[in-house]
Write a protein that holds these residues in place. Sequence first.
Motif, short mmCIF file in Angstrom:
data_model
loop_
_atom_site.label_atom_id
_atom_site.label_comp_id
_atom_site.label_asym_id
_atom_site.label_seq_id
_atom_site.Cartn_x
_atom_site.Cartn_y
_atom_site.Cartn_z
N LEU A 87 0.85 -1.19 0.00
CA LEU A 87 0.00 0.00 0.00
C LEU A 87 0.88 1.23 0.00
N TYR A 88 0.55 2.18 -0.83
CA TYR A 88 1.27 3.46 -0.87
C TYR A 88 0.32 4.54 -0.37
N LEU A 89 0.73 5.21 0.71
CA LEU A 89 -0.07 6.28 1.29
C LEU A 89 0.60 7.62 1.06
N ARG A 90 -0.21 8.63 0.79
CA ARG A 90 0.31 10.00 0.63
C ARG A 90 -0.19 10.81 1.82
N ASP A 91 0.75 11.42 2.55
CA ASP A 91 0.36 12.21 3.72
C ASP A 91 -0.04 13.63 3.29
N ILE A 114 5.30 10.21 0.50
CA ILE A 114 4.79 8.87 0.24
C ILE A 114 5.37 7.88 1.26
N SER A 115 4.51 7.01 1.79
CA SER A 115 4.94 5.93 2.68
C SER A 115 4.43 4.63 2.11
N GLN A 116 5.26 3.59 2.17
CA GLN A 116 4.86 2.28 1.66
C GLN A 116 4.75 1.30 2.83
N PHE A 117 3.69 0.51 2.83
CA PHE A 117 3.47 -0.50 3.84
C PHE A 117 3.16 -1.81 3.14
N TYR A 118 3.56 -2.92 3.75
CA TYR A 118 3.34 -4.24 3.17
C TYR A 118 2.37 -5.06 4.00
N HIS A 119 1.67 -5.97 3.34
CA HIS A 119 0.82 -6.96 4.02
C HIS A 119 1.28 -8.33 3.57
N TYR A 120 1.63 -9.18 4.55
CA TYR A 120 2.09 -10.53 4.27
C TYR A 120 1.12 -11.53 4.89
N PRO A 121 0.47 -12.37 4.09
CA PRO A 121 -0.44 -13.37 4.66
C PRO A 121 0.33 -14.55 5.24
N GLY A 178 -4.15 9.84 1.98
CA GLY A 178 -4.82 9.13 0.89
C GLY A 178 -4.10 7.85 0.52
N LEU A 179 -4.88 6.84 0.19
CA LEU A 179 -4.34 5.62 -0.40
C LEU A 179 -4.29 5.89 -1.89
N PHE A 180 -3.10 5.96 -2.47
CA PHE A 180 -3.06 6.29 -3.89
C PHE A 180 -2.69 5.10 -4.76
N GLU A 181 -2.12 4.04 -4.18
CA GLU A 181 -1.81 2.87 -5.00
C GLU A 181 -1.75 1.63 -4.13
N MET A 182 -2.21 0.51 -4.69
CA MET A 182 -2.12 -0.78 -4.01
C MET A 182 -1.70 -1.82 -5.04
N ASN A 183 -0.72 -2.63 -4.67
CA ASN A 183 -0.24 -3.71 -5.54
C ASN A 183 -0.51 -5.04 -4.87
N LYS A 233 -1.02 -7.14 -9.89
CA LYS A 233 -2.01 -6.18 -10.36
C LYS A 233 -1.81 -4.90 -9.56
N THR A 234 -1.74 -3.78 -10.25
CA THR A 234 -1.61 -2.48 -9.60
C THR A 234 -2.94 -1.75 -9.71
N HIS A 235 -3.41 -1.24 -8.58
CA HIS A 235 -4.66 -0.48 -8.53
C HIS A 235 -4.32 0.96 -8.16
N ASP A 236 -4.78 1.91 -8.96
CA ASP A 236 -4.49 3.33 -8.74
C ASP A 236 -5.72 4.00 -8.12
#
Length: 87
Positions: free
Chosen positions: A9-13, A18-25, A59-64, A73-76
């Motif tokens: 997840l890419y968040l814009r403050d 920009i800050s990037q965070f990961y999710h690992y299942p 804002g969430l501006f991008e999710m991969n 898949k990249t979602h804008d």
Amino acid sequence: MSGYHTGSLYLRDPQGLISQFYHYPPNRNEIFPQPGDTDWKFHTATKTLPVGSAPGTWGLFEMNVTDRAENFKTHDFTETITFSVLE
């Protein structure tokens, strides 16, 4: 090979940084999916912003999303999803 591997997840403050965070299942490092890993399901990730994060509207501006076979898949979401951080 199949199944969800990684989400980022890419968040814009409010200041435009920009800050990037990961999710690992669970089981993401297994070469082959475990029973149930290929079933359709929702994944929920919660991320607490670090102390000192800018207050205001983020804002969430991008999710991969990437699967085990490295398909992605990249979602804008630029200017679509926002949330507020209170002081």
